[in-house]
Design a protein around this motif. Sequence first.
Motif, PDB file in Angstrom:
ATOM      1  N   CYS A   1      -4.526   7.155  -4.935  1.00 15.76           N
ATOM      2  CA  CYS A   1      -4.360   8.001  -3.743  1.00 15.76           C
ATOM      3  C   CYS A   1      -4.970   9.387  -3.953  1.00 15.76           C
ATOM      4  O   CYS A   1      -5.461   9.989  -2.994  1.00 15.76           O
TER       5      CYS A   1
ATOM      6  N   HIS B   1       0.822  -1.211   0.000  1.00 19.30           N
ATOM      7  CA  HIS B   1       0.000   0.000   0.000  1.00 19.30           C
ATOM      8  C   HIS B   1       0.853   1.257   0.000  1.00 19.30           C
ATOM      9  O   HIS B   1       2.025   1.249   0.386  1.00 19.30           O
ATOM     10  N   CYS B   2       0.218   2.328  -0.439  1.00 19.91           N
ATOM     11  CA  CYS B   2       0.903   3.608  -0.606  1.00 19.91           C
ATOM     12  C   CYS B   2       1.003   4.369   0.718  1.00 19.91           C
ATOM     13  O   CYS B   2       0.210   4.160   1.651  1.00 19.91           O
TER      14      CYS B   2
ATOM     15  N   GLU C   1       0.237   7.509   1.267  1.00 20.11           N
ATOM     16  CA  GLU C   1      -0.948   8.338   1.491  1.00 20.11           C
ATOM     17  C   GLU C   1      -2.063   7.520   2.125  1.00 20.11           C
ATOM     18  O   GLU C   1      -2.795   7.997   2.995  1.00 20.11           O
ATOM     19  N   THR C   2      -2.200   6.283   1.659  1.00 20.35           N
ATOM     20  CA  THR C   2      -3.233   5.390   2.185  1.00 20.35           C
ATOM     21  C   THR C   2      -3.027   5.174   3.679  1.00 20.35           C
ATOM     22  O   THR C   2      -3.979   5.216   4.473  1.00 20.35           O
TER      23      THR C   2
ATOM     24  N   ARG D   1      -8.367   8.803  -2.928  1.00 23.49           N
ATOM     25  CA  ARG D   1      -8.470   8.610  -1.469  1.00 23.49           C
ATOM     26  C   ARG D   1      -8.345   9.950  -0.743  1.00 23.49           C
ATOM     27  O   ARG D   1      -9.038  10.190   0.253  1.00 23.49           O
TER      28      ARG D   1
END
Length: 141
Positions: A99, A62-63, A65-66, A102
């Motif tokens: 993202c 996962h990134c 930002e997430t 998101r």
Amino acid sequence: MPVVDQNKDSSLDSNYLAAVKQAMGKAYAPYSNYPVGALVVTEDGQTFAGCNVENASYPEGHCAETAAIAAMVLAGHQRIKQIYIMSQDQQGATPCGGCRQRIREFADAQTPVILCSPTGVQQRRHLAELLPHAFGPEFLS
Ligand code: THU
């Protein structure tokens, strides 16, 4: 849509830059060797950091930002005042499409998205520049 401000070395950013750099330093990115840090700032000035966490099963990573958004929500906040994103690219990080969406969930068109490299702020953008004509929660209300 104009950029927020092209000033690249605002001293107001320095604490946030240190925090997002620290987050980038915690990244687990053995497959891409592309560490990313993110730092969400809420309306009341609280900050929530995240880093990318990759996985041997590549799509399960996962990134940054997430992770930062999840930490913000877990702490009971649901509005992003601004978000810093840092990678080691000299031109600064840029959030992936997922993202951007998101971020959109907890931000609005004018929310600053501040793209950083280890040497500082490289670009300040509004979310609407990165995700124009966005689909957001208001479409479902
Ligand atoms: N990455 C992020 O953490 N945020 C982004 O917005 C762009 C990409 C991560 C995902 C992966 O771990 C690495 O950067 C290379 O794609």
